[in-house]
Design a protein around this motif. Sequence first.
Motif, mmCIF file in Angstrom:
data_model
loop_
_atom_site.group_PDB
_atom_site.id
_atom_site.type_symbol
_atom_site.label_atom_id
_atom_site.label_comp_id
_atom_site.label_asym_id
_atom_site.label_seq_id
_atom_site.Cartn_x
_atom_site.Cartn_y
_atom_site.Cartn_z
ATOM 1 N N GLN A 34 1.187 -1.412 -0.132
ATOM 2 C CA GLN A 34 0.000 0.601 -0.222
ATOM 3 C C GLN A 34 0.415 0.722 0.127
ATOM 4 O O GLN A 34 1.434 2.037 0.819
ATOM 5 C CB GLN A 34 -1.118 -0.208 1.431
ATOM 6 C CG GLN A 34 -2.451 -0.898 0.912
ATOM 7 C CD GLN A 34 -3.451 -1.181 2.160
ATOM 8 O OE1 GLN A 34 -2.842 0.470 3.164
ATOM 9 N NE2 GLN A 34 -4.064 -1.863 2.531
ATOM 10 N N ARG B 270 0.562 3.886 -0.410
ATOM 11 C CA ARG B 270 -0.155 5.494 0.721
ATOM 12 C C ARG B 270 -0.137 5.889 2.074
ATOM 13 O O ARG B 270 1.178 6.363 2.601
ATOM 14 C CB ARG B 270 -1.325 5.397 1.230
ATOM 15 C CG ARG B 270 -2.007 6.246 1.736
ATOM 16 C CD ARG B 270 -3.397 6.770 1.516
ATOM 17 N NE ARG B 270 -3.780 5.838 2.184
ATOM 18 C CZ ARG B 270 -5.689 5.711 3.089
ATOM 19 N NH1 ARG B 270 -6.532 6.446 1.929
ATOM 20 N NH2 ARG B 270 -5.983 4.070 2.816
ATOM 21 N N TRP B 271 0.627 4.036 2.676
ATOM 22 C CA TRP B 271 1.795 4.506 3.953
ATOM 23 C C TRP B 271 3.041 3.981 3.332
ATOM 24 O O TRP B 271 3.819 4.917 4.407
ATOM 25 C CB TRP B 271 0.783 4.298 4.789
ATOM 26 C CG TRP B 271 0.641 2.113 4.988
ATOM 27 C CD1 TRP B 271 -0.370 1.591 4.495
ATOM 28 C CD2 TRP B 271 1.605 1.999 5.762
ATOM 29 N NE1 TRP B 271 0.218 0.278 5.029
ATOM 30 C CE2 TRP B 271 1.074 0.263 5.307
ATOM 31 C CE3 TRP B 271 2.566 1.794 6.488
ATOM 32 C CZ2 TRP B 271 1.527 -1.104 6.159
ATOM 33 C CZ3 TRP B 271 3.433 0.596 7.125
ATOM 34 C CH2 TRP B 271 2.807 -0.995 6.621
#
Length: 417
Positions: free
Chosen positions: A126, A128-129
């Motif tokens: 992921q 985004r993080w």
Amino acid sequence: MKFQMFTLPTIPASDEVRRERRPIGRDREYFQKMIDEVREIVVMADQAGFDVFSTTEHHFHSEGFEASPQPMMFYADLAARTENISFAPLSLVLPGNDPIRVAEQIAMLDHLTKGRVYGGYARGYQDRWVNVFGQKVPVTATPMDGSDADKHNRRVHEEYMEIVRKAWTDDLLRYDGEFYQVPFPYDTGITRWPALDLTEEWGHPEEIGANGEIRGVSVIPAPYQDPYPKAFHPFSVSDSTIVHAAVAEVMPVVLTSYPEDFKRLAHLFQDTASQHGRQLKLGENVGAVRAVAFGDDEAQAVDVLRRGNFRTFELYFSKFGFWEALRLPGDQEKWPFGQAPLPLETQTIDRMRETEYALVGTPDQVKRQVERLHSIHGEGGELEWFSWFFDQGIIPLDEAKRQLELFAEHIIPNFKD
């Protein structure tokens, strides 16, 4: 067979409420509702005889899915409310963490629970993080596509896993790696340590160098389990991941579900382990993650699946390519793996059932499906771990609890070790 409950801590709310209270992941009232639900379910799972409870580690989930930024802290709370069930992150994303902090967290919880802890490590998909947490290396999230970024991510992951284990087994940790050094800087050591006299008297005998510099560190505590907790690797799909799991002596929790493909991966794990000196039975140290839905009849069970795990895939996991683990014969010719994803119109409940990822029906029907999986689909093996992808926060709590009661009554007693 051992039983693991895997859930994505999900804030229980309708689509309308999610819109009204966005970002619901920061809503204090609803976050408390999620914590209360998970606590109630885990206490039930403990009483039902589940061996392990697992969640993910993910961050910044403003939408209220996978609301699990601190799994080890959550497990400490849950462990204090339970008696027998163990806890395993699926997983701590090593490239997005400091490996020594991971070693400390797991070892500390291992002591607090006196051994009710497993490890669990993943590489991170992921962006985004992982991109935020990995900026110091730097490392980014990647799909398993063989790209340069993917290979870089894998090198970081494997180095960090080695450091975690050395932190547990070496009384004095020294490490000079591609991405991490202990001490730092490694060549000169740490030159300012005012408590030098205490360390020379009570610390590790080789911790201090000839010129009074720190030459290594003792990571405390050593785990409660000797030499350290066993570990899982979710959710395995590719041959390379299965091979790495066998070599690294971690237990793959396999998402690939079509029987012939699952059998092949189970044999690959067994054969690779044998090549590295571990003689395992077919299915030993292997898990399978599956959806389960019970009903008074098949139609009712399918409805539970539609509102539960299928909706999770439909809303969320489809965005990240998880349907690729549910491939059928003939798909490769139409949509080559890694080149063409399965089209939206193929992402159906029928596919979930045909691949035998979703085990659906009356208790007797589900029992027969679990039995086939346990035998590695007739290969004469014995699957060691069954991981139930449990629908917390997706279906109403009372309905989820009823599903758990049926699993406890009809499945666990018939297969439990």
